[in-house]
Design a protein around this motif. Structure first.
Motif, PDB file in Angstrom:
ATOM      1  N   TYR A 188     103.912  81.064  30.339  1.00  0.00           N
ATOM      2  CA  TYR A 188     104.210  82.443  30.738  1.00  0.00           C
ATOM      3  C   TYR A 188     105.155  83.111  29.736  1.00  0.00           C
ATOM      4  CZ  TYR A 188     105.798  86.330  33.689  1.00  0.00           C
ATOM      5  OH  TYR A 188     106.111  87.574  34.183  1.00  0.00           O
ATOM      6  N   TYR A 189     106.216  82.407  29.376  1.00  0.00           N
ATOM      7  CA  TYR A 189     107.183  83.006  28.455  1.00  0.00           C
ATOM      8  C   TYR A 189     106.689  82.995  27.006  1.00  0.00           C
ATOM      9  CZ  TYR A 189     110.378  83.316  32.362  1.00  0.00           C
ATOM     10  OH  TYR A 189     110.944  83.651  33.577  1.00  0.00           O
ATOM     11  N   LEU A 190     105.827  82.050  26.655  1.00  0.00           N
ATOM     12  CA  LEU A 190     105.174  82.136  25.349  1.00  0.00           C
ATOM     13  C   LEU A 190     104.356  83.416  25.265  1.00  0.00           C
ATOM     14  CD1 LEU A 190     103.918  78.472  24.755  1.00  0.00           C
ATOM     15  CD2 LEU A 190     105.571  79.704  23.335  1.00  0.00           C
ATOM     16  N   GLN A 191     103.663  83.719  26.348  1.00  0.00           N
ATOM     17  CA  GLN A 191     102.782  84.878  26.361  1.00  0.00           C
ATOM     18  C   GLN A 191     103.548  86.187  26.481  1.00  0.00           C
ATOM     19  OE1 GLN A 191      99.984  85.998  29.705  1.00  0.00           O
ATOM     20  NE2 GLN A 191      98.542  84.916  28.383  1.00  0.00           N
ATOM     21  N   THR A 192     104.603  86.215  27.291  1.00  0.00           N
ATOM     22  CA  THR A 192     105.311  87.476  27.550  1.00  0.00           C
ATOM     23  C   THR A 192     106.425  87.771  26.554  1.00  0.00           C
ATOM     24  OG1 THR A 192     106.797  86.363  29.118  1.00  0.00           O
ATOM     25  CG2 THR A 192     104.795  87.384  30.009  1.00  0.00           C
ATOM     26  N   GLN A 193     107.010  86.730  25.959  1.00  0.00           N
ATOM     27  CA  GLN A 193     108.138  86.950  25.052  1.00  0.00           C
ATOM     28  C   GLN A 193     107.832  86.632  23.588  1.00  0.00           C
ATOM     29  OE1 GLN A 193     111.590  84.853  26.522  1.00  0.00           O
ATOM     30  NE2 GLN A 193     111.619  85.933  28.483  1.00  0.00           N
ATOM     31  N   HIS A 194     106.755  85.886  23.331  1.00  0.00           N
ATOM     32  CA  HIS A 194     106.493  85.448  21.953  1.00  0.00           C
ATOM     33  C   HIS A 194     105.024  85.603  21.567  1.00  0.00           C
ATOM     34  CE1 HIS A 194     110.514  83.634  22.035  1.00  0.00           C
ATOM     35  NE2 HIS A 194     110.189  83.084  23.188  1.00  0.00           N
ATOM     36  N   ALA A 195     104.334  86.550  22.163  1.00  0.00           N
ATOM     37  CA  ALA A 195     102.886  86.680  21.936  1.00  0.00           C
ATOM     38  C   ALA A 195     102.538  86.901  20.476  1.00  0.00           C
ATOM     39  CB  ALA A 195     102.324  87.820  22.786  1.00  0.00           C
ATOM     40  N   ARG A 253     103.657  85.488  17.990  1.00  0.00           N
ATOM     41  CA  ARG A 253     103.703  84.222  17.253  1.00  0.00           C
ATOM     42  C   ARG A 253     102.656  83.217  17.732  1.00  0.00           C
ATOM     43  NH1 ARG A 253     109.081  83.338  14.909  1.00  0.00           N
ATOM     44  NH2 ARG A 253     110.456  85.092  15.385  1.00  0.00           N
ATOM     45  N   ILE A 254     101.943  83.550  18.802  1.00  0.00           N
ATOM     46  CA  ILE A 254     101.065  82.574  19.463  1.00  0.00           C
ATOM     47  C   ILE A 254      99.605  83.006  19.340  1.00  0.00           C
ATOM     48  CG2 ILE A 254     100.585  81.332  21.592  1.00  0.00           C
ATOM     49  CD1 ILE A 254     103.402  80.850  20.415  1.00  0.00           C
ATOM     50  N   GLN A 255      98.764  82.093  18.866  1.00  0.00           N
ATOM     51  CA  GLN A 255      97.323  82.366  18.815  1.00  0.00           C
ATOM     52  C   GLN A 255      96.633  81.972  20.108  1.00  0.00           C
ATOM     53  OE1 GLN A 255      95.267  80.861  15.366  1.00  0.00           O
ATOM     54  NE2 GLN A 255      93.259  81.002  16.340  1.00  0.00           N
ATOM     55  N   SER A 256      97.012  80.816  20.676  1.00  0.00           N
ATOM     56  CA  SER A 256      96.353  80.361  21.899  1.00  0.00           C
ATOM     57  C   SER A 256      97.242  79.357  22.625  1.00  0.00           C
ATOM     58  CB  SER A 256      94.996  79.718  21.586  1.00  0.00           C
ATOM     59  OG  SER A 256      95.176  78.553  20.775  1.00  0.00           O
ATOM     60  N   ILE A 257      97.016  79.249  23.929  1.00  0.00           N
ATOM     61  CA  ILE A 257      97.718  78.279  24.773  1.00  0.00           C
ATOM     62  C   ILE A 257      96.670  77.534  25.576  1.00  0.00           C
ATOM     63  CG2 ILE A 257      99.466  77.926  26.557  1.00  0.00           C
ATOM     64  CD1 ILE A 257     100.473  80.809  25.866  1.00  0.00           C
ATOM     65  N   VAL A 258      96.726  76.206  25.545  1.00  0.00           N
ATOM     66  CA  VAL A 258      95.809  75.379  26.325  1.00  0.00           C
ATOM     67  C   VAL A 258      96.616  74.481  27.246  1.00  0.00           C
ATOM     68  CG1 VAL A 258      93.987  73.636  26.282  1.00  0.00           C
ATOM     69  CG2 VAL A 258      94.084  75.392  24.495  1.00  0.00           C
ATOM     70  N   LEU A 259      96.392  74.590  28.541  1.00  0.00           N
ATOM     71  CA  LEU A 259      96.980  73.695  29.527  1.00  0.00           C
ATOM     72  C   LEU A 259      95.987  72.572  29.814  1.00  0.00           C
ATOM     73  CD1 LEU A 259      98.284  76.483  31.880  1.00  0.00           C
ATOM     74  CD2 LEU A 259      99.770  74.847  30.739  1.00  0.00           C
ATOM     75  N   VAL A 260      96.473  71.343  29.850  1.00  0.00           N
ATOM     76  CA  VAL A 260      95.622  70.192  30.151  1.00  0.00           C
ATOM     77  C   VAL A 260      96.151  69.527  31.410  1.00  0.00           C
ATOM     78  CG1 VAL A 260      94.682  68.015  29.293  1.00  0.00           C
ATOM     79  CG2 VAL A 260      95.209  69.865  27.684  1.00  0.00           C
ATOM     80  N   ASP A 261      95.324  69.439  32.430  1.00  0.00           N
ATOM     81  CA  ASP A 261      95.762  68.853  33.697  1.00  0.00           C
ATOM     82  C   ASP A 261      94.610  68.062  34.309  1.00  0.00           C
ATOM     83  OD1 ASP A 261      98.273  69.410  35.749  1.00  0.00           O
ATOM     84  OD2 ASP A 261      96.426  68.883  36.804  1.00  0.00           O
ATOM     85  N   PRO A 262      94.894  66.900  34.888  1.00  0.00           N
ATOM     86  CA  PRO A 262      93.819  66.078  35.446  1.00  0.00           C
ATOM     87  C   PRO A 262      93.100  66.719  36.614  1.00  0.00           C
ATOM     88  CG  PRO A 262      95.955  65.182  36.038  1.00  0.00           C
ATOM     89  CD  PRO A 262      96.201  66.235  34.999  1.00  0.00           C
ATOM     90  N   SER A 263      93.734  67.702  37.254  1.00  0.00           N
ATOM     91  CA  SER A 263      93.113  68.366  38.401  1.00  0.00           C
ATOM     92  C   SER A 263      92.176  69.487  37.983  1.00  0.00           C
ATOM     93  CB  SER A 263      94.195  68.935  39.322  1.00  0.00           C
ATOM     94  OG  SER A 263      94.845  70.039  38.714  1.00  0.00           O
ATOM     95  N   GLN A 280      96.173  84.831  32.983  1.00  0.00           N
ATOM     96  CA  GLN A 280      94.778  85.202  32.771  1.00  0.00           C
ATOM     97  C   GLN A 280      94.615  86.689  32.519  1.00  0.00           C
ATOM     98  OE1 GLN A 280      91.980  82.643  32.781  1.00  0.00           O
ATOM     99  NE2 GLN A 280      94.003  82.012  32.101  1.00  0.00           N
ATOM    100  N   SER A 281      95.469  87.496  33.136  1.00  0.00           N
ATOM    101  CA  SER A 281      95.364  88.946  32.967  1.00  0.00           C
ATOM    102  C   SER A 281      95.765  89.391  31.562  1.00  0.00           C
ATOM    103  CB  SER A 281      96.237  89.660  34.009  1.00  0.00           C
ATOM    104  OG  SER A 281      97.621  89.487  33.717  1.00  0.00           O
ATOM    105  N   GLN A 282      96.478  88.518  30.827  1.00  0.00           N
ATOM    106  CA  GLN A 282      96.913  88.837  29.469  1.00  0.00           C
ATOM    107  C   GLN A 282      96.111  88.074  28.420  1.00  0.00           C
ATOM    108  OE1 GLN A 282      99.275  91.183  29.070  1.00  0.00           O
ATOM    109  NE2 GLN A 282      99.383  91.382  31.291  1.00  0.00           N
TER     110      GLN A 282
END
Length: 458
Positions: free
Chosen positions: A85-92, A94-104, A220-222
């Motif tokens: 969230y803060y990567l996207q809202t405060q440092h967008a 500098r960021i090309q993409s964010i991938v979350l990996v979770d077993p669920s 997702q909205s961003q």
């Protein structure tokens, strides 16, 4: 989970670290999640993800477009989500993409979705004080941004209430030095013994699962500015180039004959997997708590820490329910799969009986009115369990474990409270190389229990 800080984090585990070459080779081959995690498919809000997958034979360091970072976050609980969230809202920028990996394949399958959501401004001392205070304020900001009603955020009160004429020695009291007033909202204390633990200026509450869901929806909205996706699976090990720069992380594919032949490219990798962070950091354990959600006859606002009857804890919610918990298990190295933790019926029964006994014994005064009687007598509508990540010194692991590989875990019973400030600090560290002014990461060095060559685990 929002439990009081006393008596938590007494670890029974003391791993002896060797520095011989054989042990180093063994540790470097271990996956960073349990064997039960598997990857089946890639999803982004129900659609196929555009995550780049490559072979492990790729060469050269990975760089994003125009030098931007590609961040992979292992774990989609409160720490992983707030970091995203803060990567996207405060440092967008500098960021090309964010991938979350979770077993669920979803968000908050474990403690972040099953916690009580109790928030306290000033219940933590020492290195945790500034982290907790800043995060308490960030919760208010998140409520303003996401909508307080969407995440059941509200300011509240808390009290310690005697539940019998012979309360236990482990009374639920705040650290000394605070002026305590005798007050209780929905239960009459035994022999008038009650102490306020905080009012609306220092106590708040949030529904952790709704908070995590709302953060994910906002991410997702961003997506157009800074895309964020979820992969259903588990991270294996970081992949380095010949100069030991991070270029990706292995993903174990279910049903694949070559279990580690695929790689997600990334410039930065964060492990935010709670008690499943072994062996990324050593001495991480989990304390299992059970909880029961009990309907209440009206909306209650005061969280109560009972003294006596087993010392149960009750966190009422604005949806006319109460989150009841207590009786933690001893710390263990966690082997259960996130979101699939066993719920023991006898543990739920113990909590329910304790809460009913505490309420009954505390409300035997002749002057009681009907509003204080049988307030928690209904049967539970939800029974669950989860693990709180615990470290030997009760301080979280936050920071860099190797070049561009980070960890954020081990906040114990205060994970939900400290999630926003932790995520903000880790996002700043990943994006800029520095933490936020409010969080001194030197206090939470993830390698403080690691000896010698194991600092070069990756």
């Amino acid at each position: 989970m929002g439990m009081r800080p006393q008596g938590k984090g007494r670890l029974l585990f003391d791993k002896i670290v060797g520095t011989n070459i054989a042990l180093l080779i063994l540790l470097s081959s271990l996956p960073c999640f349990s064997e039960a995690f598997s990857v089946t498919s890639h999803y982004n809000s129900g659609r196929r993800s555009s995550v780049t997958m490559m072979r492990t034979s790729m060469s050269g360091a990975v760089e994003g477009a125009e030098g931007k970072k590609r961040v992979v976050i292992a774990g989609a609980g409160i720490m992983g989500l707030t970091t995203a969230y803060y990567l996207q809202t405060q440092h967008a920028s500098r960021i090309q993409s964010i991938v979350l990996v979770d077993p669920s394949g979803g968000v908050a399958p474990a403690a972040s979705g099953k916690a009580g959501g109790f928030l306290a401004l000033d219940w933590n001392a020492g290195p945790l004080d500034s982290l907790a205070r800043h995060s308490f304020q960030l919760h208010q900001t998140l409520a303003n941004e996401l909508g307080a009603s969407n995440i059941q955020y509200r300011r509240a009160t808390a009290a310690s209430v005697a539940a019998s004429s012979h309360p236990s020695s482990s009374s639920a009291v705040k650290p000394s030095g605070k002026k305590l007033h005798h007050i209780a909202e929905w239960v009459v204390p035994d022999q008038g013994r009650a102490q306020t633990l905080g009012d609306e200026t220092t106590i708040a509450q949030v529904h952790p699962k709704l908070l995590c869901n709302s953060i994910w929806e906002r991410l997702q909205s961003q997506n157009d500015a800074c895309p964020c996706t979820i992969i259903k699976g588990r991270v294996g090990s970081p992949v380095l180039d010949e100069k030991e720069n991070l270029k990706g992380t292995t993903i174990l594919m279910e049903g694949s004959s070559d279990q580690e032949d695929s790689v997600i490219e990334c410039t930065d990798l964060l492990f935010a997997t709670g008690p499943w962070c072994n062996p990324v950091v050593e001495h991480m354990m989990g304390v299992k708590y059970h909880s029961a959600i009990v309907p209440t006859p009206r909306v209650l606002t005061q969280s109560v820490f009972f003294s006596g009857c087993g010392d149960p804890e009750v966190y009422p919610r604005p949806d006319q329910t109460a989150y009841c918990t207590g009786f933690p298990d001893p710390p263990v190295v966690v082997s259960e799969v996130p979101g699939q933790e066993e719920v023991r019926p006898e543990s739920i029964s113990q909590i329910v009986q304790s809460v009913r006994q505490a309420t009954s014994s505390a409300s035997t005064d002749d002057d009681n009115d009907d509003d204080t009687m049988d307030v928690l007598s209904a049967d539970p509508t939800l029974q669950q369990s989860c693990y709180l990540p615990t470290t030997p010194d009760n301080l979280p692991f936050m920071g860099e474990v190797s070049k561009n590989c980070f960890v954020a875990a081990g906040h114990g019973c205060w994970g939900i409270l400290m999630g926003p400030a932790t995520g903000e600090a880790m996002a700043s560290l990943i994006a800029t190389g520095k933490s936020t002014p409010q969080v001194n990461l030197q206090n939470f060095d993830p390698l403080r229990f690691t000896k010698g060559p194991l600092r070069n685990l990756f």
